[in-house]
Design a protein around this motif. Sequence first.
Motif, PDB file in Angstrom:
ATOM      1  N   ARG A   1       1.182   4.098  -2.982  1.00 29.53           N
ATOM      2  CA  ARG A   1       0.863   5.512  -2.772  1.00 29.53           C
ATOM      3  C   ARG A   1       2.041   6.406  -3.122  1.00 29.53           C
ATOM      4  O   ARG A   1       1.882   7.455  -3.743  1.00 29.53           O
TER       5      ARG A   1
ATOM      6  N   GLU B   1      -9.328   1.296  -1.860  1.00 30.92           N
ATOM      7  CA  GLU B   1      -8.904   2.601  -2.367  1.00 30.92           C
ATOM      8  C   GLU B   1      -8.428   2.571  -3.821  1.00 30.92           C
ATOM      9  O   GLU B   1      -8.102   3.617  -4.382  1.00 30.92           O
TER      10      GLU B   1
ATOM     11  N   TYR C   1       0.819  -1.218   0.000  1.00 29.50           N
ATOM     12  CA  TYR C   1       0.000   0.000   0.000  1.00 29.50           C
ATOM     13  C   TYR C   1       0.854   1.270   0.000  1.00 29.50           C
ATOM     14  O   TYR C   1       0.655   2.171  -0.818  1.00 29.50           O
TER      15      TYR C   1
ATOM     16  N   LYS D   1       3.505  11.263 -11.996  1.00 30.53           N
ATOM     17  CA  LYS D   1       2.190  10.601 -12.017  1.00 30.53           C
ATOM     18  C   LYS D   1       2.346   9.122 -12.375  1.00 30.53           C
ATOM     19  O   LYS D   1       1.873   8.656 -13.411  1.00 30.53           O
TER      20      LYS D   1
ATOM     21  N   THR E   1       2.751   6.497  -7.027  1.00 32.02           N
ATOM     22  CA  THR E   1       1.710   7.135  -7.849  1.00 32.02           C
ATOM     23  C   THR E   1       1.415   8.575  -7.432  1.00 32.02           C
ATOM     24  O   THR E   1       0.610   9.239  -8.082  1.00 32.02           O
ATOM     25  N   SER E   2       2.062   9.071  -6.395  1.00 28.92           N
ATOM     26  CA  SER E   2       1.871  10.474  -5.998  1.00 28.92           C
ATOM     27  C   SER E   2       3.063  11.331  -6.395  1.00 28.92           C
ATOM     28  O   SER E   2       3.143  12.500  -6.033  1.00 28.92           O
TER      29      SER E   2
ATOM     30  N   ALA F   1      -5.962  -1.547   0.338  1.00 32.04           N
ATOM     31  CA  ALA F   1      -5.584  -1.178  -1.030  1.00 32.04           C
ATOM     32  C   ALA F   1      -6.695  -1.491  -2.020  1.00 32.04           C
ATOM     33  O   ALA F   1      -6.884  -0.766  -3.003  1.00 32.04           O
TER      34      ALA F   1
ATOM     35  N   ALA G   1     -10.416   4.925  -6.386  1.00 27.68           N
ATOM     36  CA  ALA G   1     -10.254   6.348  -6.120  1.00 27.68           C
ATOM     37  C   ALA G   1      -8.834   6.824  -6.430  1.00 27.68           C
ATOM     38  O   ALA G   1      -8.629   7.963  -6.866  1.00 27.68           O
ATOM     39  N   ARG G   2      -7.864   5.956  -6.204  1.00 31.01           N
ATOM     40  CA  ARG G   2      -6.468   6.340  -6.444  1.00 31.01           C
ATOM     41  C   ARG G   2      -6.012   5.982  -7.862  1.00 31.01           C
ATOM     42  O   ARG G   2      -4.844   6.145  -8.198  1.00 31.01           O
ATOM     43  N   LYS G   3      -6.931   5.456  -8.675  1.00 30.58           N
ATOM     44  CA  LYS G   3      -6.678   5.135 -10.075  1.00 30.58           C
ATOM     45  C   LYS G   3      -5.585   4.075 -10.236  1.00 30.58           C
ATOM     46  O   LYS G   3      -4.780   4.121 -11.160  1.00 30.58           O
ATOM     47  N   TRP G   4      -5.581   3.123  -9.303  1.00 28.85           N
ATOM     48  CA  TRP G   4      -4.692   1.976  -9.428  1.00 28.85           C
ATOM     49  C   TRP G   4      -5.405   0.916 -10.269  1.00 28.85           C
ATOM     50  O   TRP G   4      -6.579   0.614 -10.036  1.00 28.85           O
TER      51      TRP G   4
END
Length: 324
Positions: free
Chosen positions: A262, A302, A258, A270, A265-266, A299, A305-308
């Motif tokens: 994060r 989420e 997780y 991008k 991807t942050s 994970a 929402a986190r576009k994984w």
Amino acid sequence: MKIILRVLLILLLAPLAAMAEDLPSWNEGKSRQAIVDFVTTVTTQGGEGFVAPEDRIAVFDNDGTLWSEQPFYFQLGFMLDRVKALAPQHPEWSEKEPFKSILAGDLKGIAKSGEKGIVELGMATHAGMTTEAFTKIVTDWYATARHPKFHKPYDEVTFLPMRELLDYLRANEFKTYIVSGGGVEFMRPITEKAYGIPPEQVIGSTIVTQYALVDDVPVLNRLPKIDFIDDGAGKPAGINKFIGRRPIFVAGNSDGDYEMLRWVTSGPQKGFGMIVHHTDAVREFAYDRESAFGKLDKALDEAEARKWLLVDMKADWKKIYTFE
């Protein structure tokens, strides 16, 4: 005119043929297309999302992402076999947990020993020898041990679609790394053969090693003391420490990945995040929220929402193993 038309057809169809050869064990659909689109974006020179080759870093968890992790982690299987092999030298283990449960074949008893018991088990089976001796023990184990469900060597129980993904990324000038909670020296003996990833591109958990002279020969001894746990928040820390660049591609399968998902991807580039979701009980295993190994809960909640990208193993993969 016919020659000109023929040349034009070749030029038009060549990219389509090349694309068809990429990721052949992946079914056509959203998951495969998302990967291809991302790679196309970051490799298109002059495009808005172009990333220079030196910054194309991809990191992969290992257990449950590149190879199976059920019914237990491969490294745990190694520990169980090592305890049985060493038991004649340790008669006290017959009355001491978790060794007693291992020798009795009681997996539930092993689980009851908790993290403390697993750490003790790891120290007993992984320390007290040189790094060279440990590598030989691990290599010999891989050569003879078999997976309990598939009855194949453990290093063959790797996911064909993920190996194709590694090849696809490298063909597009990505540098691929393993970032796993598993022991680094347990993985390194086979990662190059299994995935094309050399030992220096494997990051994992470690125990303390100490330089010594034995008969005036330098050795590194493995001590019964934890050095670094490469799991959870340790994964982005390990990437920063050992790679020194923030990756732009990350693949995992559990909540242990997780923080790595994060962090990657942050980043300013991008980065692309993907999760292998184990949904195929027939060809592999089906599990997520309640699993003792590779639990996928937070994970999973989420991911959207986190576009994984959530890769559905049953729906997205034509083949899982080469031996199918």
